[in-house]
Each structure stands twice: as structure tokens, then as C-alpha cells.
Design an enzyme around this catalytic site. Structure first.
Site, PDB file in Angstrom:
ATOM      1  N   ARG A   1       0.743  -1.307  -0.033  1.00  0.00           N
ATOM      2  CA  ARG A   1       0.012   0.152   0.212  1.00  0.00           C
ATOM      3  C   ARG A   1       0.957   1.207  -0.067  1.00  0.00           C
ATOM      4  O   ARG A   1       0.501   2.156  -0.631  1.00  0.00           O
ATOM      5  CB  ARG A   1      -0.938  -0.131   1.135  1.00  0.00           C
ATOM      6  CG  ARG A   1      -1.410   1.331   1.818  1.00  0.00           C
ATOM      7  CD  ARG A   1      -2.753   1.542   0.758  1.00  0.00           C
ATOM      8  NE  ARG A   1      -2.788   3.205   0.890  1.00  0.00           N
ATOM      9  CZ  ARG A   1      -3.202   4.003   0.051  1.00  0.00           C
ATOM     10  NH1 ARG A   1      -3.353   3.610  -1.266  1.00  0.00           N
ATOM     11  NH2 ARG A   1      -3.281   5.226   0.391  1.00  0.00           N
ATOM     12  N   TYR A   2       1.952   1.245   0.465  1.00  0.00           N
ATOM     13  CA  TYR A   2       3.011   2.224   0.791  1.00  0.00           C
ATOM     14  C   TYR A   2       4.161   1.897  -0.261  1.00  0.00           C
ATOM     15  O   TYR A   2       4.717   0.706  -0.147  1.00  0.00           O
ATOM     16  CB  TYR A   2       3.491   2.614   2.321  1.00  0.00           C
ATOM     17  CG  TYR A   2       2.330   2.920   3.141  1.00  0.00           C
ATOM     18  CD1 TYR A   2       1.795   4.139   3.166  1.00  0.00           C
ATOM     19  CD2 TYR A   2       1.885   1.843   4.008  1.00  0.00           C
ATOM     20  CE1 TYR A   2       0.633   4.452   4.047  1.00  0.00           C
ATOM     21  CE2 TYR A   2       0.690   2.301   4.642  1.00  0.00           C
ATOM     22  CZ  TYR A   2       0.318   3.589   4.962  1.00  0.00           C
ATOM     23  OH  TYR A   2      -0.988   3.920   5.632  1.00  0.00           O
TER      24      TYR A   2
ATOM     25  N   ARG B   1       7.238   0.034   1.524  1.00  0.00           N
ATOM     26  CA  ARG B   1       7.193  -0.958   2.568  1.00  0.00           C
ATOM     27  C   ARG B   1       5.867  -1.993   2.347  1.00  0.00           C
ATOM     28  O   ARG B   1       4.907  -1.527   1.837  1.00  0.00           O
ATOM     29  CB  ARG B   1       7.009  -0.692   4.149  1.00  0.00           C
ATOM     30  CG  ARG B   1       6.114   0.299   4.059  1.00  0.00           C
ATOM     31  CD  ARG B   1       6.528   1.420   5.486  1.00  0.00           C
ATOM     32  NE  ARG B   1       5.434   2.305   6.083  1.00  0.00           N
ATOM     33  CZ  ARG B   1       5.200   3.312   5.626  1.00  0.00           C
ATOM     34  NH1 ARG B   1       5.630   3.947   4.401  1.00  0.00           N
ATOM     35  NH2 ARG B   1       4.215   4.123   6.100  1.00  0.00           N
TER      36      ARG B   1
ATOM     37  N   CYS C   1      -3.381 -17.315  14.719  1.00  0.00           N
ATOM     38  CA  CYS C   1      -3.015 -16.602  15.733  1.00  0.00           C
ATOM     39  C   CYS C   1      -3.356 -17.284  17.108  1.00  0.00           C
ATOM     40  O   CYS C   1      -4.177 -18.239  16.977  1.00  0.00           O
ATOM     41  CB  CYS C   1      -3.717 -15.258  15.951  1.00  0.00           C
ATOM     42  SG  CYS C   1      -3.619 -14.030  14.659  1.00  0.00           S
TER      43      CYS C   1
ATOM     44  N   CYS D   1      -8.564 -12.046  18.605  1.00  0.00           N
ATOM     45  CA  CYS D   1      -9.007 -10.868  19.069  1.00  0.00           C
ATOM     46  C   CYS D   1     -10.523 -10.360  18.429  1.00  0.00           C
ATOM     47  O   CYS D   1     -10.546 -10.363  17.236  1.00  0.00           O
ATOM     48  CB  CYS D   1      -8.204  -9.523  18.948  1.00  0.00           C
ATOM     49  SG  CYS D   1      -6.380 -10.112  19.364  1.00  0.00           S
TER      50      CYS D   1
ATOM     51  N   CYS E   1     -10.585  -7.809  15.570  1.00  0.00           N
ATOM     52  CA  CYS E   1      -9.457  -8.055  14.416  1.00  0.00           C
ATOM     53  C   CYS E   1      -9.858  -7.229  13.175  1.00  0.00           C
ATOM     54  O   CYS E   1     -11.059  -7.551  12.477  1.00  0.00           O
ATOM     55  CB  CYS E   1      -9.182  -9.564  14.084  1.00  0.00           C
ATOM     56  SG  CYS E   1      -7.981  -9.679  12.943  1.00  0.00           S
TER      57      CYS E   1
ATOM     58  N   ARG F   1      -8.461  -7.775  10.336  1.00  0.00           N
ATOM     59  CA  ARG F   1      -8.074  -8.637   8.975  1.00  0.00           C
ATOM     60  C   ARG F   1      -9.037  -9.947   9.265  1.00  0.00           C
ATOM     61  O   ARG F   1      -8.574 -11.148   8.796  1.00  0.00           O
ATOM     62  CB  ARG F   1      -6.579  -9.118   9.092  1.00  0.00           C
ATOM     63  CG  ARG F   1      -6.119  -9.498   7.799  1.00  0.00           C
ATOM     64  CD  ARG F   1      -4.625  -9.338   7.708  1.00  0.00           C
ATOM     65  NE  ARG F   1      -4.213  -8.157   7.442  1.00  0.00           N
ATOM     66  CZ  ARG F   1      -3.023  -7.562   8.170  1.00  0.00           C
ATOM     67  NH1 ARG F   1      -2.285  -8.433   9.045  1.00  0.00           N
ATOM     68  NH2 ARG F   1      -2.774  -6.421   7.997  1.00  0.00           N
TER      69      ARG F   1
ATOM     70  N   ASP G   1     -10.904  -0.115  13.560  1.00  0.00           N
ATOM     71  CA  ASP G   1     -11.574  -0.154  11.975  1.00  0.00           C
ATOM     72  C   ASP G   1     -12.937  -1.004  12.127  1.00  0.00           C
ATOM     73  O   ASP G   1     -13.267  -1.846  13.116  1.00  0.00           O
ATOM     74  CB  ASP G   1     -10.642  -1.156  11.276  1.00  0.00           C
ATOM     75  CG  ASP G   1      -9.162  -0.741  11.102  1.00  0.00           C
ATOM     76  OD1 ASP G   1      -9.193   0.702  10.876  1.00  0.00           O
ATOM     77  OD2 ASP G   1      -8.170  -1.411  11.237  1.00  0.00           O
TER      78      ASP G   1
ATOM     79  N   ASP H   1      -7.134   4.338  10.315  1.00  0.00           N
ATOM     80  CA  ASP H   1      -7.050   3.736   8.801  1.00  0.00           C
ATOM     81  C   ASP H   1      -8.171   4.040   7.926  1.00  0.00           C
ATOM     82  O   ASP H   1      -9.367   3.825   8.346  1.00  0.00           O
ATOM     83  CB  ASP H   1      -6.923   2.206   8.748  1.00  0.00           C
ATOM     84  CG  ASP H   1      -5.522   1.817   8.648  1.00  0.00           C
ATOM     85  OD1 ASP H   1      -4.939   1.917   7.566  1.00  0.00           O
ATOM     86  OD2 ASP H   1      -4.747   1.292   9.626  1.00  0.00           O
TER      87      ASP H   1
ATOM     88  N   LYS I   1      -3.117   5.134   6.564  1.00  0.00           N
ATOM     89  CA  LYS I   1      -3.158   5.591   8.043  1.00  0.00           C
ATOM     90  C   LYS I   1      -3.311   7.194   7.944  1.00  0.00           C
ATOM     91  O   LYS I   1      -2.553   7.846   6.988  1.00  0.00           O
ATOM     92  CB  LYS I   1      -2.177   5.257   8.741  1.00  0.00           C
ATOM     93  CG  LYS I   1      -2.027   3.715   9.248  1.00  0.00           C
ATOM     94  CD  LYS I   1      -1.009   3.554   9.800  1.00  0.00           C
ATOM     95  CE  LYS I   1      -0.861   1.981  10.153  1.00  0.00           C
ATOM     96  NZ  LYS I   1      -0.261   1.149   8.827  1.00  0.00           N
TER      97      LYS I   1
HETATM   98  C1  LIG Z   1       0.158   0.260   8.656  1.00  0.00           C
HETATM   99  C2  LIG Z   1       0.786  -0.362   7.645  1.00  0.00           C
HETATM  100  C3  LIG Z   1       2.125  -0.276   7.199  1.00  0.00           C
HETATM  101  C4  LIG Z   1       2.765   0.119   8.073  1.00  0.00           C
HETATM  102  O1  LIG Z   1       2.678   1.789   8.291  1.00  0.00           O
HETATM  103  P1  LIG Z   1       3.723   2.495   9.369  1.00  0.00           P
HETATM  104  O2  LIG Z   1       3.078   3.823   9.587  1.00  0.00           O
HETATM  105  O3  LIG Z   1       5.026   2.768   8.716  1.00  0.00           O
HETATM  106  O4  LIG Z   1       3.934   1.774  10.545  1.00  0.00           O
HETATM  107  C5  LIG Z   1       2.512  -0.857   6.152  1.00  0.00           C
HETATM  108  N1  LIG Z   1       1.616  -1.368   5.018  1.00  0.00           N
HETATM  109  C6  LIG Z   1       0.288  -1.378   5.317  1.00  0.00           C
HETATM  110  C7  LIG Z   1      -0.543  -2.100   4.390  1.00  0.00           C
HETATM  111  C8  LIG Z   1       0.038  -0.882   6.572  1.00  0.00           C
HETATM  112  O5  LIG Z   1      -1.547  -1.085   6.937  1.00  0.00           O
HETATM  113  S1  SF4 Z   2      -5.699  -8.378  15.870  1.00  0.00           S
HETATM  114 FE1  SF4 Z   2      -6.078 -10.270  14.508  1.00  0.00          FE
HETATM  115  S2  SF4 Z   2      -4.214 -10.933  13.521  1.00  0.00           S
HETATM  116 FE2  SF4 Z   2      -3.733  -9.393  15.258  1.00  0.00          FE
HETATM  117  S3  SF4 Z   2      -3.402 -10.951  16.927  1.00  0.00           S
HETATM  118 FE3  SF4 Z   2      -5.657 -10.573  16.853  1.00  0.00          FE
HETATM  119  S4  SF4 Z   2      -6.636 -11.821  15.583  1.00  0.00           S
HETATM  120 FE4  SF4 Z   2      -4.439 -11.930  15.298  1.00  0.00          FE
END
Ligand SMILES: *Cc1c(COP(=O)(O)O)cnc(C)c1O
Ligand code: SF4
Length: 399
Positions: A114-115, A118, A127, A131, A134, A136, A295, A332, A339
Site C-alpha cells: 500500500r505504501y 514497505r 493466531c 481478538c 481484528c 483482518r 476499524d 486507517d 493511515k
Molecule cells: C500500517 C501499515 C504499514 C506500516 O505503516 P507504518 O506507518 O510505517 O507503521 C505498512 N503497510 C500497510 C498495508 C499497513 O497497513
Molecule cells: S488483531 Fe487479528 S491478527 Fe492481530 S493477533 Fe488479534 S486476531 Fe490475530
């Protein structure tokens, strides 16, 4: 060295200290079913309902260690994190299957890009605790487990062929559910890629299964340096003696640790709680990094705070908590906007070069910008970019 003694989380009488201190035992003996949970908890009607419809909601799982941090109170903050309840089944104000638009930003399976500099590499979907908030849920806990060999090859290839990627964030799921040897092979592959400068490891294991962090793991991470650990403590009660030992093991081996918390209704949505958590972490040399707005993933309305409330909490911390203990409140932007940091606004007026600010305790003053036009910095930034490339490519491989 003077060391604070945090509260221990000792095993219940029925479990031996030896089993309790083994991370494999903790994972193999995770609670997953209603019957497992009923051995420890007196379930509420709401929780029973959530279990009975368990197939429809997010996977349920906790380590015995983490469950043992809960009291029997139904509104216990840690219980709210790990135990499903009927509100998860109702429709929320905003319900998104994939709030961060990760699928759209996934050029190859297991990579989220996305960035520009990175990427996330999702090495497992498992996991040891699921949580309830979560973000995701579209990926986590689907029992695909460790990344397939073919997916790993294509993900590594994606990174290898894009020199703009300087940082790889191992995520999931929880990468520390992998064995040391699996982790080592992935890290070693990444370290063969010259343009990958930084590796981050996002994990909740120091919170939910601190037994996982041992000498051999931290030695492995040190060998693969620079590796940063991003952990995920939400509540001061999670910072136990066992967790403190795990965190100190990382830091004593030269592995920086940062914490990302999520602001959660009924869990930590009070400035005093964030302050207590941040102070404990800072003492353990863990930098509080992000405080996330929760989120809008499915079934999370009862756990989300309003943006107004989150901003009030952030404002209340300002000036009262050491700058290095202060996390950045971050939201986000849904659908993959990335972010955005939510900062209190201290500016009270702005006329031409004159801006007025009122600080955290009410002191107000003007700041006047210089009238001289800015000239280009005499330093030639390009030189430094090139020099850094040379340093990186000459870097000795420590493996
Ligand atoms: C949060 C996130 C990052 C890391 O972001 P930082 O601001 O550098 O901590 C990188 N990629 C994705 C897709 C993210 O959601
Ligand atoms: S927030 Fe989601 S990915 Fe992170 S530890 Fe909890 S269940 Fe796992």
C-alpha cells in the site's frame, strides 16, 4: 539493576508449571469450543448465543495463559477482547469485510503493498488468540496456516524484483506461531535481498503467550538485524511479569520493540488506562507507537469508540505523558486510504506570517514565520541517497 516486579500470571492448580511455561503446550491446549471456555468461565447468555452461532462469526481461540488474565466479571476488559458476545452478530453502523481494502492492494497472494517503500508479508493466518476486533477477519483464522511454498516463492520474488521496497513487515496471523526454523528460513531469504533494509515482525505473542520468547528466538532475530518487533498490548493488566521478561529479552538482545494498541470501548478507553499502559511499556524500553482507532470490521460496534472520544483521550494525554511514551492516535482510512494521524489542533488563529497557538495547559503565544524567502538547502540530498545505496550494497551479509 533495579527492576520492577510486575504481577505474575501463575497457572491454575490443575496445570503444572512445566506445561504452563511451554509455548507449544499453550498453543496445543488453546480454548476453542464452548466446552473449553466453560471449564474456566461462567458464560453469560450473550456469550452462549455467540458460541452457538460460532460458525458464522470470527474464529474463537485463546491460550490458557491469556484467558487466565480475565476475572469472572462479564465486563472484564480482557474478556471483552477474547470472548465472543451476541453484539458480534448484529449489524453495525459501518460493516466492512475488509475495512483496509487489503484485497485490492494485494498484487500477489500474501503481500499487501500500500505504501511505496514497505510491504506486509502474511506468513500465516493463525493466531493463538483471535481478538474480537481484528481488522483482518477476511484473512485471519481461516486455517490455511503457514504460507504455501509456491506463495512464498512468488511473494519473495515480488519483493526481490522491486528495489523500492526497503521494509518488509511480517504479519498474519501471528508470525511467532511459526517455529524458529520456519521463521529463520523466511528471514534468511529476505536478508539475501540487498534492498530490504528493515524487517519488522508484528506479533501479539508477548501479550498472549510470552513463553514463546526465549533465548534461541531472540538470538535468531539479533542475527537477522535490523529486526524491529511490533507488539500489541492494549491494557496495563496484560503487562505481567512473564510479558516483562519477554520484552526485556528482546531489548537486551538489541531488538527494538514498539507497541501498537487499539482503542477499545470498555477495554482501555480512558486516558488513565492508556497512561498506565504506556508508562509500563516505556519502563520496559518499549516505545508506544500507535493508538489505533478501531476499524469497522464485522461485528465490532460494541468495541469501537467514536472518533470524538478517541481525540479527547489523545488530548488529555498531551502534556501529561512523556513525549516518548505518547502513542500517535491513528485512523486507517477505509478502503485502503492508508493511515492518517489524528492530532489535537493547538492553533487558535492565523493571519499572514503570524500564527497563534494555545498549548496543553492554556499558555497562548504567536509564532511569526521569517519574511526571508527560503532558499534551497545547500546540502545536495542526491549525494546522500547515492551514498546510502553504496553502503547498502557493500553491506556484509551476516549470515
Ligand atoms: C500500517 C501499515 C504499514 C506500516 O505503516 P507504518 O506507518 O510505517 O507503521 C505498512 N503497510 C500497510 C498495508 C499497513 O497497513
Ligand atoms: S488483531 Fe487479528 S491478527 Fe492481530 S493477533 Fe488479534 S486476531 Fe490475530
Amino acid at each position: 539493576m533495579a527492576r520492577l516486579i510486575f504481577k505474575k500470571n501463575p497457572p491454575p492448580e490443575s496445570i503444572s508449571a512445566e506445561n504452563w511455561s511451554s509455548w507449544r503446550w499453550q498453543i496445543q491446549n488453546s480454548y476453542r469450543s464452548q466446552a473449553d471456555f466453560e471449564r474456566i468461565f461462567c458464560l453469560t447468555e450473550s456469550e452462549k448465543l455467540a458460541f452457538s452461532q460460532g460458525g458464522e462469526i470470527f474464529n474463537i481461540r485463546t491460550t490458557p495463559y491469556y484467558a487466565n488474565l480475565c476475572s469472572q466479571a462479564s465486563e472484564d476488559p480482557i474478556r471483552r477482547i477474547l470472548m465472543p458476545r451476541k453484539e458480534e452478530l448484529s449489524t453495525g453502523a459501518q460493516q466492512m469485510h475488509d475495512p483496509l481494502g487489503e484485497k485490492a492492494n494485494s498484487p500477489v497472494p500474501r503481500i499487501i503493498h500500500r505504501y511505496s517503500d514497505r510491504v506486509l508479508l502474511l506468513v500465516t493466518d493463525v493466531c493463538s488468540v483471535y481478538c474480537r476486533y481484528c481488522t483482518r477477519k477476511h484473512f485471519t483464522g481461516q486455517d490455511q496456516a503457514f504460507i504455501k511454498e509456491s506463495e512464498l516463492i512468488s511473494a519473495l520474488n515480488y519483493i526481490r524484483t522491486r528495489p523500492g521496497i526497503r521494509e518488509v513487515i511480517l504479519s498474519g496471523g501471528d508470525p511467532l506461531t511459526l517455529s524458529d526454523s520456519r521463521l529463520e528460513s523466511i528471514l534468511a531469504e529476505l536478508r539475501q535481498i540487498k534492498h530490504v533494509e528493515i524487517i519488522r515482525l508484528g506479533t501479539r505473542m508477548p501479550v498472549v503467550c510470552p513463553q514463546r520468547i526465549d533465548e534461541s528466538l531472540v538470538k535468531l532475530l539479533r542475527q537477522m538485524k535490523p529486526v524491529y518487533v511490533m507488539t500489541h498490548f492494549n491494557h496495563p493488566r496484560e503487562v505481567t511479569e512473564e510479558a516483562a521478561i519477554a520484552l526485556e529479552l528482546f531489548v537486551d538482545h538489541g531488538i527494538p520493540v514498539l507497541n501498537q494498541m487499539v482503542l477499545l470501548n470498555g477495554v482501555n478507553n480512558h486516558p488513565a488506562i492508556v497512561q498506565a499502559l504506556s508508562r509500563r511499556l516505556l519502563y520496559l524500553r518499549v516505545k508506544p507507537y500507535y493508538m489505533f482507532q478501531c476499524d469497522p470490521s464485522l461485528g465490532t460496534d460494541h468495541l469501537r469508540t467514536s472518533v470524538e472520544e478517541s481525540m479527547q483521550i489523545q488530548r488529555a494525554l498531551w502534556g501529561h505523558l512523556s513525549g516518548i511514551a505518547l502513542p500517535n492516535l491513528s485512523l486507517d482510512i477505509p478502503n485502503g486510504g492508508g493511515k492518517t494521524v489524528l492530532v489535537p489542533n493547538f492553533q487558535t488563529s492565523h493571519h499572514g506570517p503570524i500564527r497563534s497557538y494555545k498549548g496543553w495547559d492554556g499558555v497562548e503565544a504567536n509564532y511569526v514565520s521569517p519574511a526571508i524567502e527560503a532558499s534551497i538547502s545547500p546540502l545536495d540530498a542526491e549525494d546522500y541517497v547515492e551514498e546510502w545505496q553504496e553502503i547498502l550494497s557493500a553491506r556484509s551479509t551476516q549470515l
